[in-house]
Scaffold this motif. Structure first.
Motif, PDB file in Angstrom:
ATOM      1  N   THR A   2     -28.181  27.850 -47.670  1.00  0.00           N
ATOM      2  CA  THR A   2     -27.290  27.004 -47.230  1.00  0.00           C
ATOM      3  C   THR A   2     -27.820  25.798 -46.863  1.00  0.00           C
ATOM      4  O   THR A   2     -28.877  25.492 -46.964  1.00  0.00           O
ATOM      5  CB  THR A   2     -26.597  27.663 -45.693  1.00  0.00           C
ATOM      6  N   GLU A   3     -26.909  24.481 -46.725  1.00  0.00           N
ATOM      7  CA  GLU A   3     -27.224  23.187 -46.510  1.00  0.00           C
ATOM      8  C   GLU A   3     -28.375  23.285 -45.323  1.00  0.00           C
ATOM      9  O   GLU A   3     -29.110  22.643 -44.891  1.00  0.00           O
ATOM     10  CB  GLU A   3     -26.047  22.222 -46.107  1.00  0.00           C
ATOM     11  N   THR A   4     -27.966  24.095 -44.137  1.00  0.00           N
ATOM     12  CA  THR A   4     -28.645  24.172 -42.810  1.00  0.00           C
ATOM     13  C   THR A   4     -29.973  24.671 -43.221  1.00  0.00           C
ATOM     14  O   THR A   4     -31.165  24.178 -42.705  1.00  0.00           O
ATOM     15  CB  THR A   4     -27.817  25.090 -41.943  1.00  0.00           C
ATOM     16  N   ALA A   5     -30.065  25.818 -43.817  1.00  0.00           N
ATOM     17  CA  ALA A   5     -31.339  26.394 -44.286  1.00  0.00           C
ATOM     18  C   ALA A   5     -32.189  25.539 -45.058  1.00  0.00           C
ATOM     19  O   ALA A   5     -33.535  25.485 -44.980  1.00  0.00           O
ATOM     20  CB  ALA A   5     -31.158  27.669 -44.823  1.00  0.00           C
ATOM     21  N   THR A   6     -31.709  24.704 -46.056  1.00  0.00           N
ATOM     22  CA  THR A   6     -32.356  23.848 -46.910  1.00  0.00           C
ATOM     23  C   THR A   6     -33.069  22.703 -45.811  1.00  0.00           C
ATOM     24  O   THR A   6     -34.277  22.236 -45.996  1.00  0.00           O
ATOM     25  CB  THR A   6     -31.584  23.300 -47.790  1.00  0.00           C
ATOM     26  N   GLU A  42     -22.372  24.988 -35.625  1.00  0.00           N
ATOM     27  CA  GLU A  42     -23.733  24.091 -36.408  1.00  0.00           C
ATOM     28  C   GLU A  42     -24.850  24.614 -35.737  1.00  0.00           C
ATOM     29  O   GLU A  42     -25.904  24.672 -36.446  1.00  0.00           O
ATOM     30  CB  GLU A  42     -23.553  22.922 -36.006  1.00  0.00           C
ATOM     31  N   VAL A  43     -24.722  25.289 -34.747  1.00  0.00           N
ATOM     32  CA  VAL A  43     -26.195  25.664 -34.041  1.00  0.00           C
ATOM     33  C   VAL A  43     -26.405  27.029 -34.450  1.00  0.00           C
ATOM     34  O   VAL A  43     -27.564  27.559 -34.725  1.00  0.00           O
ATOM     35  CB  VAL A  43     -25.867  25.849 -32.302  1.00  0.00           C
ATOM     36  N   GLU A  44     -25.332  28.028 -34.646  1.00  0.00           N
ATOM     37  CA  GLU A  44     -25.481  29.457 -34.953  1.00  0.00           C
ATOM     38  C   GLU A  44     -26.272  29.504 -36.167  1.00  0.00           C
ATOM     39  O   GLU A  44     -27.212  30.626 -36.424  1.00  0.00           O
ATOM     40  CB  GLU A  44     -24.403  30.158 -35.023  1.00  0.00           C
ATOM     41  N   PRO A  45     -26.243  28.754 -37.373  1.00  0.00           N
ATOM     42  CA  PRO A  45     -26.880  29.095 -38.566  1.00  0.00           C
ATOM     43  C   PRO A  45     -28.490  28.709 -38.121  1.00  0.00           C
ATOM     44  O   PRO A  45     -29.378  29.402 -38.892  1.00  0.00           O
ATOM     45  CB  PRO A  45     -26.472  27.761 -39.271  1.00  0.00           C
ATOM     46  N   LEU A  46     -28.853  28.118 -37.390  1.00  0.00           N
ATOM     47  CA  LEU A  46     -30.151  27.397 -37.098  1.00  0.00           C
ATOM     48  C   LEU A  46     -30.898  28.837 -36.355  1.00  0.00           C
ATOM     49  O   LEU A  46     -31.952  29.335 -36.589  1.00  0.00           O
ATOM     50  CB  LEU A  46     -30.222  26.405 -36.187  1.00  0.00           C
ATOM     51  N   ILE A  47     -29.983  29.661 -35.497  1.00  0.00           N
ATOM     52  CA  ILE A  47     -30.365  30.885 -34.802  1.00  0.00           C
ATOM     53  C   ILE A  47     -30.718  31.717 -35.756  1.00  0.00           C
ATOM     54  O   ILE A  47     -31.613  32.399 -35.821  1.00  0.00           O
ATOM     55  CB  ILE A  47     -29.345  31.153 -33.686  1.00  0.00           C
ATOM     56  N   ALA A  48     -29.683  32.140 -36.481  1.00  0.00           N
ATOM     57  CA  ALA A  48     -29.719  32.981 -37.730  1.00  0.00           C
ATOM     58  C   ALA A  48     -31.249  32.750 -38.882  1.00  0.00           C
ATOM     59  O   ALA A  48     -31.725  33.632 -39.160  1.00  0.00           O
ATOM     60  CB  ALA A  48     -28.490  32.792 -38.556  1.00  0.00           C
ATOM     61  N   ALA A  49     -31.536  31.437 -38.813  1.00  0.00           N
ATOM     62  CA  ALA A  49     -32.562  31.107 -39.432  1.00  0.00           C
ATOM     63  C   ALA A  49     -33.969  31.364 -38.903  1.00  0.00           C
ATOM     64  O   ALA A  49     -35.031  30.990 -39.297  1.00  0.00           O
ATOM     65  CB  ALA A  49     -32.544  29.782 -40.191  1.00  0.00           C
ATOM     66  N   GLY A  50     -33.814  31.587 -37.540  1.00  0.00           N
ATOM     67  CA  GLY A  50     -35.135  31.733 -36.802  1.00  0.00           C
ATOM     68  C   GLY A  50     -35.439  30.937 -36.087  1.00  0.00           C
ATOM     69  O   GLY A  50     -36.609  30.962 -35.317  1.00  0.00           O
ATOM     70  N   SER A 213     -31.089  14.907 -36.182  1.00  0.00           N
ATOM     71  CA  SER A 213     -30.534  14.567 -37.360  1.00  0.00           C
ATOM     72  C   SER A 213     -30.986  15.013 -38.659  1.00  0.00           C
ATOM     73  O   SER A 213     -30.219  15.468 -39.537  1.00  0.00           O
ATOM     74  CB  SER A 213     -30.116  13.117 -37.474  1.00  0.00           C
ATOM     75  N   ALA A 214     -32.208  15.270 -38.665  1.00  0.00           N
ATOM     76  CA  ALA A 214     -32.582  15.856 -39.963  1.00  0.00           C
ATOM     77  C   ALA A 214     -32.331  17.428 -40.221  1.00  0.00           C
ATOM     78  O   ALA A 214     -32.402  17.924 -41.295  1.00  0.00           O
ATOM     79  CB  ALA A 214     -34.301  15.863 -39.740  1.00  0.00           C
ATOM     80  N   LEU A 215     -31.801  17.654 -39.161  1.00  0.00           N
ATOM     81  CA  LEU A 215     -31.510  19.435 -39.327  1.00  0.00           C
ATOM     82  C   LEU A 215     -30.003  19.584 -39.604  1.00  0.00           C
ATOM     83  O   LEU A 215     -29.352  20.361 -39.910  1.00  0.00           O
ATOM     84  CB  LEU A 215     -31.519  20.010 -38.230  1.00  0.00           C
ATOM     85  N   PHE A 216     -29.142  18.454 -39.445  1.00  0.00           N
ATOM     86  CA  PHE A 216     -27.704  18.474 -39.465  1.00  0.00           C
ATOM     87  C   PHE A 216     -27.160  17.307 -40.722  1.00  0.00           C
ATOM     88  O   PHE A 216     -27.766  16.423 -40.766  1.00  0.00           O
ATOM     89  CB  PHE A 216     -26.863  18.182 -38.063  1.00  0.00           C
TER      90      PHE A 216
END
Length: 218
Positions: A2-6, A42-50, A213-216
């Motif tokens: 995903t874009e968030t993971a990238t 927007e927050v939940e994918p970051l949690i899922a990514a660790g 901003s670098a994460l979103f």
């Protein structure tokens, strides 16, 4: 991916490269995702990514967003990075694990009282007004030794120093100065570096970087 993971992978890689260049262990640098004005989606994918450390700059927004997330995702840590009013100290202590913007005696007293009342003792970073800017919060360099003594004599956990360099100037010299102040006063943690300058901060000793901003994708 995903874009968030990238985006997260890119930030982690940058941190690792900067740490290795400085002969540091990348694991010694905590990535704090700044989620102010970001939705749960927007927050939940970051949690899922660790990602385990998140930051807000307003007590009210944190109260709306994080109780349910923390209930369903044990182990998350929440950091307060915005200016904190003394009358919000109790609310902040109830919600946040670490407060990065301790900058005056009245706030210190309010946080100590709140910790005694709630039974929660947050870690604190002393914010240093490294550029001597009137519009910014933070303890002056001259006031720092006495203020650190006050914090150490309190019941709060002193985690380190925090700063934000002046806008429009090279961040490196200010990060280097904060690191020198930390060494001079026996302080271990350095909360410094944001999306525009976190690799420089890591090379100069940051133990916590605050990345928004670098994460979103805006």
């Amino acid at each position: 991916m995903t874009e968030t993971a990238t985006r997260l992978s890119r930030v982690r890689d940058d941190i690792a490269r900067a740490a290795k260049s400085a002969k540091r262990d990348p694991a010694d640098v905590t990535l704090i995702a700044v989620t102010k004005q970001r939705s749960l989606a927007e927050v939940e994918p970051l949690i899922a990514a660790g990602v385990t450390d998140f930051a807000e700059n307003r007590v009210a927004e944190a109260a709306e967003k994080w109780p349910n997330l923390r209930a369903t995702h044990p182990g998350l840590k929440l950091h307060m990075i915005g200016q904190l009013q003394s009358n919000k100290a109790e609310d902040a202590v109830r919600q946040f694990d670490l407060i990065h913007s301790l900058d005056r005696p009245s706030l210190l007293a309010a946080l100590v009282a709140a910790a005694e009342k709630t039974g929660r003792t947050p870690g604190v970073y002393v914010q240093v007004n490294i550029g001597g800017e009137d519009q910014k919060g933070g303890v002056s360099i001259e006031e720092l030794p006495d203020f650190l003594d006050r914090v150490r004599a309190s019941t709060l956990r002193l985690e380190g120093l925090m700063t934000m360099p002046p806008l429009g100037q090279q961040a490196g010299p200010y990060f280097a100065l904060l690191a020198e102040l930390a060494r001079r006063h026996g302080v271990g943690g350095l909360s410094m570096g944001m999306s525009a300058d976190y690799p420089t901060a890591v090379m100069l000793g940051a133990t916590a970087v605050r990345i928004g901003s670098a994460l979103f994708e805006d």
